[in-house]
Design an enzyme around this catalytic site. Sequence first.
Site, PDB file in Angstrom:
ATOM      1  CE  LYS A  76      25.857  48.830  37.995  1.00 20.33           C
ATOM      2  NZ  LYS A  76      24.980  47.649  38.116  1.00 20.33           N
TER       3      LYS A  76
ATOM      4  NE  ARG B  48      26.083  47.169  47.422  1.00 22.19           N
ATOM      5  CZ  ARG B  48      25.826  46.995  46.143  1.00 22.19           C
ATOM      6  NH1 ARG B  48      25.919  45.802  45.615  1.00 22.19           N
ATOM      7  NH2 ARG B  48      25.494  48.005  45.372  1.00 22.19           N
TER       8      ARG B  48
ATOM      9  CG  ASP C  13      29.948  41.747  45.972  1.00 21.75           C
ATOM     10  OD1 ASP C  13      30.161  40.533  46.079  1.00 21.75           O
ATOM     11  OD2 ASP C  13      30.126  42.372  44.917  1.00 21.75           O
TER      12      ASP C  13
END
Length: 492
Positions: free
Chosen positions: A111, A181, A250
């Site tokens: 990330k 998701r 999400d």
Amino acid sequence: MTAHFAFDNSYARLPSSFYARIKPTPVSGPHLIKLNRNLATQLGLDPDELATPAGVEILAGRRVPDGAEPIATAYAGHQFGNFVPQLGDGRAILLGELIDRDGTRRDVQLKGAGRTPFSRGGDGRAALGPVLREYLVSEAMAALGIPTTRALAAVTTGDEVMRATPLPGAVLTRVASSHIRIGSFQFFAARRDVDAVRALADHAITRHYPEAAGAARPYLAFLEGVIARQARLIAQWLLVGFIHGVMNTDNMSIAGETIDYGPCAFMDAYDPATVFSSIDQFGRYAYANQPGIAQWNLTRLAECLLPLLADDQNEAIEQAQEALSAFAERFNDAYLGGLRRKLGLLSERENDLELAQDLLNRMAAGEADFTLTFRRLCDAAAGPEGDAAARSLFADPASYDAWAERWRLRLVEEPQEGSARRASMQRVNPAFIPRNHRVEAVIEAAVEKQDFAPFEELLTVLSKPYEDQAGFASYAEPPARDGRVYRTFCGT
Ligand code: AMP
Ligand code: MG
């Protein structure tokens, strides 16, 4: 010898519309802040190899390990109630999947690894503060026993990211059961691509709900499974005072893990209306709204699945509604069960919820600290000599006394010894949570002074949340009045 990853990338074998193949963008000067050695071992990785300069280059996205098939996944989502047909991994890149020591498939994702085709106007990067926050809070959640993504590593990049001011950049290596998701389903449903919705559902069933594959109606069983896990998860959040902060569709995992830690926080004084996130102006994602929002989000998932449930639309809607109606009951069961354990009640009585609610109301009126009140009740359960510490948390201590009298009458019906009751209550009422003022102080020391010692110490304390750690008693304390944190920021 560079770190060896035994990747097996099932998501990258799905149709190409599910993702974009994209490599991390190299950073200039990676430096390892923290490696989660236990998690590395659990994933079949060698922590010593990961900690070498070559290993750190992988964790910073400067080198792609053998067997990785880096992708940014596509998803859509309702953000604060508004549908956005394309979001996707704008700054996260999935390196691949590993089968861990228990045989569980886990995603390894970087990330803050650079721009992707889903970055829109963003820089694809993460700042150090949010990376440390996610590391601390996700690992704290894991130690509390709450399903969550995990933090494998945090590195600084040597590059600055521009936010309101220039900030040190960082990359978090995140591990998840998957990154699917509700918004992943919405992406294809919005494009009326039923084949893709089915392929994604089949993938999610194989991966997370294998029992649904053998059910009479597999897709309905899948929906019911997601609803059950989310109901339980949200109850667990509420029972420790956790506020996610951005429960957009999400940011809700199909696997039922807490995911996407942004402006999340734990509340100090109990107040069901608590909101921390600076962007949540109307309190949509306030503490007590979380069950209702989860159900709203799950309704969006059900809508995506309608074409799979039945050929006849009315029949599909009926099935979906029935599945969704189970949410409340499942949530209430998990929440009430948890409250009973927090109060030391083993048996079930009709008035238990009312008894718990009475305490919560008094806590709200008396601005009592949520975590400390329950922790001190553990001692009070062992005998009335424990009352003094608990009652002192209430603005009006007599309000506690009146409740404690009621509680004691109820405890008489329980077969346990006082000391055993205390011990079992201590296993569900943590002494240590990642209190916001502590998290902020850790971030400030790291960002302003490159001092990571406070981060290390807080992480250590949070790894044993249910144990009294005598040397760290101050970490259990709520902030002083002037040290309270009222706002948290995404920092994206
Ligand atoms: P989040 O608020 O982290 O859940 O992100 C919402 C959306 O914005 C996701 O599609 C992210 O990938 C994207 N996003 C957030 N921060 C950045 C960034 N710095 N660069 C590119 N995309 C971002
Ligand atoms: Mg997100």
